[in-house]
Design a protein around this motif. Structure first.
Motif, PDB file in Angstrom:
ATOM      1  N   ARG A  53     -19.830 -18.609 -66.905  1.00 49.99           N
ATOM      2  CA  ARG A  53     -20.494 -19.277 -68.034  1.00 49.99           C
ATOM      3  C   ARG A  53     -19.829 -20.624 -68.242  1.00 49.99           C
ATOM      4  NH1 ARG A  53     -20.334 -16.462 -73.684  1.00 49.99           N
ATOM      5  NH2 ARG A  53     -18.336 -17.522 -73.850  1.00 49.99           N
ATOM      6  N   ILE A  54     -20.668 -21.665 -68.311  1.00 50.92           N
ATOM      7  CA  ILE A  54     -20.199 -23.036 -68.498  1.00 50.92           C
ATOM      8  C   ILE A  54     -20.782 -23.587 -69.794  1.00 50.92           C
ATOM      9  CG2 ILE A  54     -20.339 -25.395 -67.584  1.00 50.92           C
ATOM     10  CD1 ILE A  54     -20.265 -24.226 -64.789  1.00 50.92           C
ATOM     11  N   ARG A  55     -19.920 -24.216 -70.593  1.00 49.02           N
ATOM     12  CA  ARG A  55     -20.357 -24.907 -71.816  1.00 49.02           C
ATOM     13  C   ARG A  55     -20.603 -26.361 -71.456  1.00 49.02           C
ATOM     14  NH1 ARG A  55     -16.984 -27.575 -74.817  1.00 49.02           N
ATOM     15  NH2 ARG A  55     -15.269 -26.170 -74.350  1.00 49.02           N
ATOM     16  N   ASN A  56     -21.843 -26.787 -71.605  1.00 54.92           N
ATOM     17  CA  ASN A  56     -22.234 -28.157 -71.259  1.00 54.92           C
ATOM     18  C   ASN A  56     -21.745 -29.138 -72.318  1.00 54.92           C
ATOM     19  OD1 ASN A  56     -23.673 -27.122 -69.008  1.00 54.92           O
ATOM     20  ND2 ASN A  56     -25.328 -26.562 -70.377  1.00 54.92           N
ATOM     21  N   ASP A  57     -21.831 -30.424 -72.028  1.00 56.62           N
ATOM     22  CA  ASP A  57     -21.377 -31.472 -72.951  1.00 56.62           C
ATOM     23  C   ASP A  57     -22.075 -31.407 -74.304  1.00 56.62           C
ATOM     24  OD1 ASP A  57     -19.625 -32.440 -71.048  1.00 56.62           O
ATOM     25  OD2 ASP A  57     -21.023 -33.972 -70.325  1.00 56.62           O
ATOM     26  N   ASN A  58     -23.326 -30.962 -74.326  1.00 55.63           N
ATOM     27  CA  ASN A  58     -24.076 -30.899 -75.584  1.00 55.63           C
ATOM     28  C   ASN A  58     -23.845 -29.586 -76.330  1.00 55.63           C
ATOM     29  OD1 ASN A  58     -25.562 -29.067 -74.147  1.00 55.63           O
ATOM     30  ND2 ASN A  58     -27.454 -30.251 -74.157  1.00 55.63           N
ATOM     31  N   GLY A  59     -22.976 -28.715 -75.811  1.00 53.78           N
ATOM     32  CA  GLY A  59     -22.624 -27.475 -76.480  1.00 53.78           C
ATOM     33  C   GLY A  59     -23.410 -26.260 -76.034  1.00 53.78           C
ATOM     34  N   THR A  60     -24.470 -26.455 -75.254  1.00 49.60           N
ATOM     35  CA  THR A  60     -25.231 -25.306 -74.766  1.00 49.60           C
ATOM     36  C   THR A  60     -24.427 -24.576 -73.685  1.00 49.60           C
ATOM     37  OG1 THR A  60     -26.393 -26.619 -73.102  1.00 49.60           O
ATOM     38  CG2 THR A  60     -27.467 -26.375 -75.242  1.00 49.60           C
ATOM     39  N   LYS A  61     -24.702 -23.298 -73.559  1.00 50.39           N
ATOM     40  CA  LYS A  61     -23.989 -22.481 -72.582  1.00 50.39           C
ATOM     41  C   LYS A  61     -24.961 -21.970 -71.536  1.00 50.39           C
ATOM     42  CE  LYS A  61     -20.766 -21.319 -76.153  1.00 50.39           C
ATOM     43  NZ  LYS A  61     -20.188 -20.322 -77.030  1.00 50.39           N
ATOM     44  N   SER A  62     -24.534 -22.021 -70.287  1.00 50.97           N
ATOM     45  CA  SER A  62     -25.367 -21.565 -69.179  1.00 50.97           C
ATOM     46  C   SER A  62     -24.566 -20.613 -68.304  1.00 50.97           C
ATOM     47  CB  SER A  62     -25.831 -22.747 -68.331  1.00 50.97           C
ATOM     48  OG  SER A  62     -26.558 -23.670 -69.107  1.00 50.97           O
ATOM     49  N   HIS A  63     -25.247 -19.577 -67.794  1.00 48.41           N
ATOM     50  CA  HIS A  63     -24.639 -18.632 -66.872  1.00 48.41           C
ATOM     51  C   HIS A  63     -25.144 -18.924 -65.463  1.00 48.41           C
ATOM     52  CE1 HIS A  63     -24.040 -16.505 -70.660  1.00 48.41           C
ATOM     53  NE2 HIS A  63     -23.067 -15.860 -70.048  1.00 48.41           N
ATOM     54  N   TYR A  64     -24.227 -18.888 -64.497  1.00 44.61           N
ATOM     55  CA  TYR A  64     -24.579 -19.153 -63.108  1.00 44.61           C
ATOM     56  C   TYR A  64     -24.103 -18.005 -62.235  1.00 44.61           C
ATOM     57  CZ  TYR A  64     -25.388 -23.794 -64.923  1.00 44.61           C
ATOM     58  OH  TYR A  64     -25.844 -24.859 -65.676  1.00 44.61           O
ATOM     59  N   ASP A  65     -24.966 -17.524 -61.369  1.00 43.73           N
ATOM     60  CA  ASP A  65     -24.660 -16.441 -60.446  1.00 43.73           C
ATOM     61  C   ASP A  65     -23.697 -16.960 -59.379  1.00 43.73           C
ATOM     62  OD1 ASP A  65     -24.688 -14.474 -58.427  1.00 43.73           O
ATOM     63  OD2 ASP A  65     -26.750 -13.925 -58.900  1.00 43.73           O
ATOM     64  N   ARG A  66     -22.583 -16.284 -59.205  1.00 40.35           N
ATOM     65  CA  ARG A  66     -21.580 -16.736 -58.241  1.00 40.35           C
ATOM     66  C   ARG A  66     -22.055 -16.628 -56.795  1.00 40.35           C
ATOM     67  NH1 ARG A  66     -15.679 -14.733 -60.300  1.00 40.35           N
ATOM     68  NH2 ARG A  66     -15.086 -15.681 -58.330  1.00 40.35           N
ATOM     69  N   ASP A  67     -23.028 -15.756 -56.523  1.00 40.41           N
ATOM     70  CA  ASP A  67     -23.518 -15.581 -55.153  1.00 40.41           C
ATOM     71  C   ASP A  67     -24.376 -16.747 -54.669  1.00 40.41           C
ATOM     72  OD1 ASP A  67     -22.242 -13.148 -54.802  1.00 40.41           O
ATOM     73  OD2 ASP A  67     -24.002 -11.976 -55.403  1.00 40.41           O
ATOM     74  N   ILE A  68     -25.040 -17.432 -55.593  1.00 47.18           N
ATOM     75  CA  ILE A  68     -25.970 -18.494 -55.169  1.00 47.18           C
ATOM     76  C   ILE A  68     -25.572 -19.881 -55.674  1.00 47.18           C
ATOM     77  CG2 ILE A  68     -27.924 -16.919 -54.962  1.00 47.18           C
ATOM     78  CD1 ILE A  68     -28.947 -18.058 -57.665  1.00 47.18           C
ATOM     79  N   THR A  69     -24.413 -19.981 -56.337  1.00 43.23           N
ATOM     80  CA  THR A  69     -23.986 -21.251 -56.920  1.00 43.23           C
ATOM     81  C   THR A  69     -22.651 -21.677 -56.325  1.00 43.23           C
ATOM     82  OG1 THR A  69     -25.047 -20.563 -58.981  1.00 43.23           O
ATOM     83  CG2 THR A  69     -23.570 -22.463 -59.102  1.00 43.23           C
ATOM     84  N   MET A  70     -22.527 -22.960 -56.039  1.00 47.46           N
ATOM     85  CA  MET A  70     -21.264 -23.540 -55.596  1.00 47.46           C
ATOM     86  C   MET A  70     -20.682 -24.290 -56.795  1.00 47.46           C
ATOM     87  SD  MET A  70     -20.439 -26.235 -52.517  1.00 47.46           S
ATOM     88  CE  MET A  70     -21.554 -27.487 -53.129  1.00 47.46           C
TER      89      MET A  70
END
Length: 75
Positions: A53-70
């Protein structure tokens, strides 16, 4: 001598270190043509075996699958 070459994160300890240091992490995923495109950027907040899970500069949070994301840092 330090290099500004992007460093790819793969291991839990690498994500943990990025989270503690509050450095910006960039998330990349392949498009249908096989080209990596930036899909997110921010600070690592949560790590699991399956996702990050990454918190973007604008404060929103996004989840990224480790299998398909670098994931990369700039340091």
């Amino acid at each position: 001598m330090k290099s500004n070459k992007p460093r790819t994160l793969q291991k839990n300890i690498e994500f943990f270190t990025a989270a503690l240091s509050q450095c910006t992490v960039t998330a990349w995923q392949e498009d249908p043509a096989g080209v990596y495109c930036e899909v997110g950027r921010g600070i690592v907040e949560q790590i699991s075996e399956d996702s990050v899970r990454i918190r973007n500069d604008n404060g929103t949070k996004s989840h990224y699958d480790r299998d398909i994301t670098m994931f990369q840092t700039e340091k």
